[in-house]
Design a protein around this motif. Structure first.
Motif, PDB file in Angstrom:
ATOM      1  N   UNK A 174       0.844  -1.195   0.000  1.00  0.00           N
ATOM      2  CA  UNK A 174       0.000   0.000   0.000  1.00  0.00           C
ATOM      3  C   UNK A 174       0.880   1.246   0.000  1.00  0.00           C
ATOM      4  N   UNK A 175       0.273   2.350  -0.379  1.00  0.00           N
ATOM      5  CA  UNK A 175       1.019   3.602  -0.317  1.00  0.00           C
ATOM      6  C   UNK A 175       1.045   4.132   1.116  1.00  0.00           C
ATOM      7  N   UNK A 176       2.082   4.901   1.447  1.00  0.00           N
ATOM      8  CA  UNK A 176       2.189   5.433   2.810  1.00  0.00           C
ATOM      9  C   UNK A 176       1.015   6.342   3.139  1.00  0.00           C
ATOM     10  N   UNK A 177       0.514   7.045   2.116  1.00  0.00           N
ATOM     11  CA  UNK A 177      -0.555   8.022   2.332  1.00  0.00           C
ATOM     12  C   UNK A 177      -1.759   7.336   2.992  1.00  0.00           C
ATOM     13  N   UNK A 178      -2.116   7.781   4.192  1.00  0.00           N
ATOM     14  CA  UNK A 178      -3.268   7.253   4.929  1.00  0.00           C
ATOM     15  C   UNK A 178      -3.276   5.730   4.988  1.00  0.00           C
ATOM     16  N   UNK A 179      -2.133   5.149   5.352  1.00  0.00           N
ATOM     17  CA  UNK A 179      -2.052   3.689   5.358  1.00  0.00           C
ATOM     18  C   UNK A 179      -2.965   3.056   6.411  1.00  0.00           C
ATOM     19  N   UNK A 180      -3.257   3.818   7.491  1.00  0.00           N
ATOM     20  CA  UNK A 180      -4.139   3.254   8.531  1.00  0.00           C
ATOM     21  C   UNK A 180      -5.554   3.086   7.976  1.00  0.00           C
ATOM     22  N   UNK A 181      -5.968   4.068   7.199  1.00  0.00           N
ATOM     23  CA  UNK A 181      -7.273   3.973   6.546  1.00  0.00           C
ATOM     24  C   UNK A 181      -7.308   2.746   5.636  1.00  0.00           C
ATOM     25  N   UNK A 182      -6.233   2.574   4.851  1.00  0.00           N
ATOM     26  CA  UNK A 182      -6.169   1.428   3.935  1.00  0.00           C
ATOM     27  C   UNK A 182      -6.182   0.110   4.720  1.00  0.00           C
ATOM     28  N   UNK A 183      -5.445   0.083   5.829  1.00  0.00           N
ATOM     29  CA  UNK A 183      -5.399  -1.143   6.638  1.00  0.00           C
ATOM     30  C   UNK A 183      -6.797  -1.487   7.168  1.00  0.00           C
ATOM     31  N   UNK A 184      -7.504  -0.464   7.661  1.00  0.00           N
ATOM     32  CA  UNK A 184      -8.859  -0.719   8.188  1.00  0.00           C
ATOM     33  C   UNK A 184      -9.782  -1.214   7.083  1.00  0.00           C
ATOM     34  N   UNK A 185      -9.653  -0.578   5.911  1.00  0.00           N
ATOM     35  CA  UNK A 185     -10.516  -0.965   4.789  1.00  0.00           C
ATOM     36  C   UNK A 185     -10.243  -2.413   4.373  1.00  0.00           C
ATOM     37  N   UNK A 186      -8.959  -2.736   4.298  1.00  0.00           N
ATOM     38  CA  UNK A 186      -8.588  -4.110   3.922  1.00  0.00           C
ATOM     39  C   UNK A 186      -9.131  -5.116   4.930  1.00  0.00           C
ATOM     40  N   UNK A 187      -8.929  -4.790   6.205  1.00  0.00           N
ATOM     41  CA  UNK A 187      -9.349  -5.724   7.246  1.00  0.00           C
ATOM     42  C   UNK A 187     -10.856  -5.926   7.217  1.00  0.00           C
ATOM     43  N   UNK A 189     -12.720  -6.102   4.774  1.00  0.00           N
ATOM     44  CA  UNK A 189     -13.103  -7.017   3.695  1.00  0.00           C
ATOM     45  C   UNK A 189     -13.061  -8.479   4.161  1.00  0.00           C
ATOM     46  N   UNK A 190     -12.234  -8.734   5.186  1.00  0.00           N
ATOM     47  CA  UNK A 190     -12.026 -10.126   5.624  1.00  0.00           C
ATOM     48  C   UNK A 190     -12.333 -10.307   7.105  1.00  0.00           C
ATOM     49  N   UNK A 191     -13.137  -9.394   7.667  1.00  0.00           N
ATOM     50  CA  UNK A 191     -13.447  -9.440   9.103  1.00  0.00           C
ATOM     51  C   UNK A 191     -13.982 -10.791   9.531  1.00  0.00           C
ATOM     52  N   UNK A 192     -14.872 -11.358   8.709  1.00  0.00           N
ATOM     53  CA  UNK A 192     -15.540 -12.604   9.109  1.00  0.00           C
ATOM     54  C   UNK A 192     -14.562 -13.751   9.273  1.00  0.00           C
ATOM     55  N   UNK A 193     -13.472 -13.710   8.514  1.00  0.00           N
ATOM     56  CA  UNK A 193     -12.514 -14.815   8.640  1.00  0.00           C
ATOM     57  C   UNK A 193     -11.434 -14.512   9.687  1.00  0.00           C
ATOM     58  N   UNK A 194     -11.609 -13.397  10.383  1.00  0.00           N
ATOM     59  CA  UNK A 194     -10.692 -13.095  11.491  1.00  0.00           C
ATOM     60  C   UNK A 194      -9.333 -12.563  11.070  1.00  0.00           C
ATOM     61  N   UNK A 195      -9.230 -12.068   9.835  1.00  0.00           N
ATOM     62  CA  UNK A 195      -7.930 -11.538   9.386  1.00  0.00           C
ATOM     63  C   UNK A 195      -7.622 -10.213  10.080  1.00  0.00           C
ATOM     64  N   UNK A 196      -6.354 -10.011  10.350  1.00  0.00           N
ATOM     65  CA  UNK A 196      -5.908  -8.766  10.963  1.00  0.00           C
ATOM     66  C   UNK A 196      -4.919  -8.105  10.009  1.00  0.00           C
ATOM     67  N   UNK A 197      -5.117  -6.814   9.733  1.00  0.00           N
ATOM     68  CA  UNK A 197      -4.177  -6.095   8.856  1.00  0.00           C
ATOM     69  C   UNK A 197      -3.060  -5.523   9.705  1.00  0.00           C
ATOM     70  N   UNK A 198      -1.833  -5.901   9.381  1.00  0.00           N
ATOM     71  CA  UNK A 198      -0.684  -5.401  10.150  1.00  0.00           C
ATOM     72  C   UNK A 198       0.290  -4.718   9.213  1.00  0.00           C
ATOM     73  N   UNK A 199       0.876  -3.612   9.671  1.00  0.00           N
ATOM     74  CA  UNK A 199       1.859  -2.909   8.864  1.00  0.00           C
ATOM     75  C   UNK A 199       3.204  -3.608   8.978  1.00  0.00           C
ATOM     76  N   UNK A 200       3.781  -3.918   7.855  1.00  0.00           N
ATOM     77  CA  UNK A 200       5.110  -4.513   7.853  1.00  0.00           C
ATOM     78  C   UNK A 200       6.133  -3.383   7.981  1.00  0.00           C
ATOM     79  N   UNK A 201       7.060  -3.528   8.885  1.00  0.00           N
ATOM     80  CA  UNK A 201       8.002  -2.426   9.114  1.00  0.00           C
ATOM     81  C   UNK A 201       9.434  -2.824   8.807  1.00  0.00           C
ATOM     82  N   UNK A 202       9.623  -3.958   8.145  1.00  0.00           N
ATOM     83  CA  UNK A 202      10.978  -4.379   7.805  1.00  0.00           C
ATOM     84  C   UNK A 202      10.919  -5.065   6.438  1.00  0.00           C
ATOM     85  N   UNK A 203      12.097  -5.331   5.891  1.00  0.00           N
ATOM     86  CA  UNK A 203      12.146  -6.087   4.642  1.00  0.00           C
ATOM     87  C   UNK A 203      12.645  -5.251   3.496  1.00  0.00           C
TER      88      UNK A 203
END
Ligand SMILES: O=C[C@H](O)[C@H](O)[C@H](O)COP(=O)(O)O
Length: 205
Positions: A174-187, A189-203
């Motif tokens: 994802x782009x850095x711009x408003x990444x928290x918004x993107x993370x919430x939106x992504x999550x 989409x998959x709330x029912x399956x218990x997915x959690x959106x986490x920001x990767x901070x290495x690599x």
């Protein structure tokens, strides 16, 4: 189109080519235990057999692709390959290729890539892939999307019945711009399956 390579891992010849086994006399029996990294190296060396002089090459990222890049550098130094141009898929591969003396370019200058070689995180029975768990998803998609032929190197640990089957994280860049918004939106989409959106901070980037 992806074509599975015939199973060659048990081949002594492949292990010798990768420098993991020395030729023995016909009378002695061979016993060697190969690590997963040895198997990656054998597969990577096999993939590099597709490389020809004069090619523009997509250079992948990760513990498997690293062996392929090393091998390309070695063949260049030996003069067995000439006139190669590499397009790295991450800064780490860029550094590795530079240290090996592989001439580098980018898609702006070389928009057509003859061959790209890379690893993958998951492969399903239809040869669909998950890539990018090492953190270089965007560049890989761009470089490998521009190639005429893509050789993807995987060992058996990457085989799954369906994408996501490893139960490990599904990479989404994802782009850095408003990444928290993107993370919430992504999550969401998959709330029912218990997915959690986490920001990767290495690599790789
Ligand atoms: O972003 C990383 C790439 O997609 C890698 O090719 C993938 O993660 C496989 O890496 P490895 O060969 O280390 O398992």
């Amino acid at each position: 189109m992806a074509i599975p390579f015939p199973h060659f891992i048990s081949s002594e010849k492949a292990a010798m080519e990768a420098g993991l086994l020395v030729p023995s006399s016909p009378s002695s029996s061979v016993s060697v235990i190969l690590t997963q990294d040895d198997l990656k190296k054998i597969a990577a060396y096999k993939a590099v057999e597709y490389v020809e002089s004069g090619m523009v090459l997509g250079l992948g990222t990760g513990s498997t692709a690293k062996h392929a890049v090393n091998r390309i550098g070695e063949l260049l130094q030996q003069g067995k390959l000439t006139n190669i141009i590499g397009i790295p898929t991450s800064t780490i591969t860029h550094e590795q290729a530079l240290s090996l003396g592989i001439p580098l370019s980018d898609l702006d200058t070389h928009p057509v890539v003859d061959l790209a070689i890379d690893g993958a995180d998951e492969v399903d029975p239809y040869l669909n892939l998950v890539k990018g768990r090492g953190g270089s998803l965007l560049r890989e998609k761009m470089v490998e999307g521009a190639c005429k032929k893509f050789v993807c190197i995987v060992d058996e640990s990457k085989l799954v019945n369906y994408l996501g089957g490893s139960g490990l994280a599904m990479p989404v860049e994802v782009t850095r711009f408003c990444w928290k918004y993107t993370a919430r939106t992504l999550q969401s989409l998959f709330d029912e399956s218990g997915c959690v959106a986490k920001l990767r901070t290495f690599g790789c980037e």
